[in-house]
Write a protein that holds these residues in place. Sequence first.
Motif, PDB file in Angstrom:
ATOM      1  N   SER A 107       5.945  -4.806   4.973  1.00 36.47           N
ATOM      2  CA  SER A 107       6.184  -6.254   5.062  1.00 36.47           C
ATOM      3  C   SER A 107       6.145  -6.720   6.508  1.00 36.47           C
ATOM      4  CB  SER A 107       7.518  -6.635   4.407  1.00 36.47           C
ATOM      5  OG  SER A 107       8.617  -6.264   5.195  1.00 36.47           O
ATOM      6  N   GLU A 204      11.383  -3.317   6.726  1.00 35.93           N
ATOM      7  CA  GLU A 204      11.441  -3.466   5.271  1.00 35.93           C
ATOM      8  C   GLU A 204      10.084  -3.244   4.627  1.00 35.93           C
ATOM      9  OE1 GLU A 204      13.581  -3.547   2.176  1.00 35.93           O
ATOM     10  OE2 GLU A 204      14.629  -4.590   3.799  1.00 35.93           O
ATOM     11  N   PRO A 205       9.980  -2.256   3.729  1.00 35.94           N
ATOM     12  CA  PRO A 205       8.738  -2.119   2.972  1.00 35.94           C
ATOM     13  C   PRO A 205       8.516  -3.335   2.079  1.00 35.94           C
ATOM     14  CG  PRO A 205      10.054  -0.113   2.827  1.00 35.94           C
ATOM     15  CD  PRO A 205      10.936  -1.166   3.441  1.00 35.94           C
ATOM     16  N   GLU A 207       7.467  -3.398  -0.794  1.00 38.46           N
ATOM     17  CA  GLU A 207       7.812  -3.085  -2.173  1.00 38.46           C
ATOM     18  C   GLU A 207       9.311  -3.162  -2.456  1.00 38.46           C
ATOM     19  OE1 GLU A 207       4.220  -1.418  -0.554  1.00 38.46           O
ATOM     20  OE2 GLU A 207       6.313  -1.012   0.012  1.00 38.46           O
ATOM     21  N   HIS A 208      10.131  -3.290  -1.428  1.00 43.02           N
ATOM     22  CA  HIS A 208      11.577  -3.344  -1.640  1.00 43.02           C
ATOM     23  C   HIS A 208      12.056  -4.789  -1.702  1.00 43.02           C
ATOM     24  CE1 HIS A 208      12.149   1.084  -0.140  1.00 43.02           C
ATOM     25  NE2 HIS A 208      11.423   0.985  -1.225  1.00 43.02           N
ATOM     26  N   THR A 209      12.806  -5.239  -0.706  1.00 46.55           N
ATOM     27  CA  THR A 209      13.426  -6.563  -0.765  1.00 46.55           C
ATOM     28  C   THR A 209      12.433  -7.714  -0.932  1.00 46.55           C
ATOM     29  OG1 THR A 209      15.319  -5.785   0.507  1.00 46.55           O
ATOM     30  CG2 THR A 209      14.969  -8.162   0.421  1.00 46.55           C
ATOM     31  N   SER A 212      11.054  -7.783  -4.556  1.00 47.25           N
ATOM     32  CA  SER A 212      12.193  -7.910  -5.475  1.00 47.25           C
ATOM     33  C   SER A 212      12.776  -9.314  -5.434  1.00 47.25           C
ATOM     34  CB  SER A 212      13.285  -6.884  -5.117  1.00 47.25           C
ATOM     35  OG  SER A 212      12.827  -5.570  -5.344  1.00 47.25           O
TER      36      SER A 212
END
Length: 268
Positions: A107, A204-205, A207-209, A212
Amino acid sequence: MKTILLAGGLGSRLAEETVSIPKPMVEVGGRPIIARVMDIYSHFGHRDFVIAAGYKALLLKQFFANYHLIANNITVALDSGEMTLVPSAPGGWNVSVVDTGANTMTSGRIRRLKDWLNGETFMCTYSDGLGNVDIDALLDFHRSHGKLATVTAVQPPARFGNIDIHGDRVNAFTEKVEGGDTWINGGYFVFEPGVLDYMVDDTEPLEHTPLSQMAKDGQLMAYRHNGFWHPMDTVRDRNKLDALCEDETPPWMDFEVYQPERIPAVAI
């Protein structure tokens, strides 16, 4: 429309190859896999690429700086050294290679490219997954729902044999099973500029926060791709994709039209 190619990771599960080159430069059928991914977008007329480089970024810069020599034939006047390019196939790619930091997460890499995007809708994908995704249908689907983000949902390739069990009894020992109801993140995103508000730091990847939170906010939709898709995570994956290049048309370049489908906004 610009397409971001995420190309900065270490590729540790391909350490046999990536100790000396970045993962996107690992060859599939004699060409770096990143060029294979670009072929997919180019087939649909999208040829404006921004590569988010990181690990061994210099090698990516060198490759694309010399791509005009790699992709074309040349005629050289040996007395003068004058060189003429003789195009071997239509190209027309415009490629920007941007060093987004060796340790930056996905990200953060996108966030660092904000000034390259001109406040416009853009596409984004990883540089290590090949699929015959209908980019036109993907864009049509994205425009139809009016949300900030679309992710292409794919079904993971079968890696193991299947045991059919009834109670404690094994009914059948079968070959690998494709399909089913499992969907995963296959990349091939379409993003509106507003997604950058979800990407707040370099650690922050995507695919995470970020994804989501978009899902929780009802801003993430999934386009189901029912065709071919295969990642290159391991040497075994690389060898499989390499073997598929022996086909006249590799399966990721064998395009069929899939009707866009909406599925609930979920974090994948």
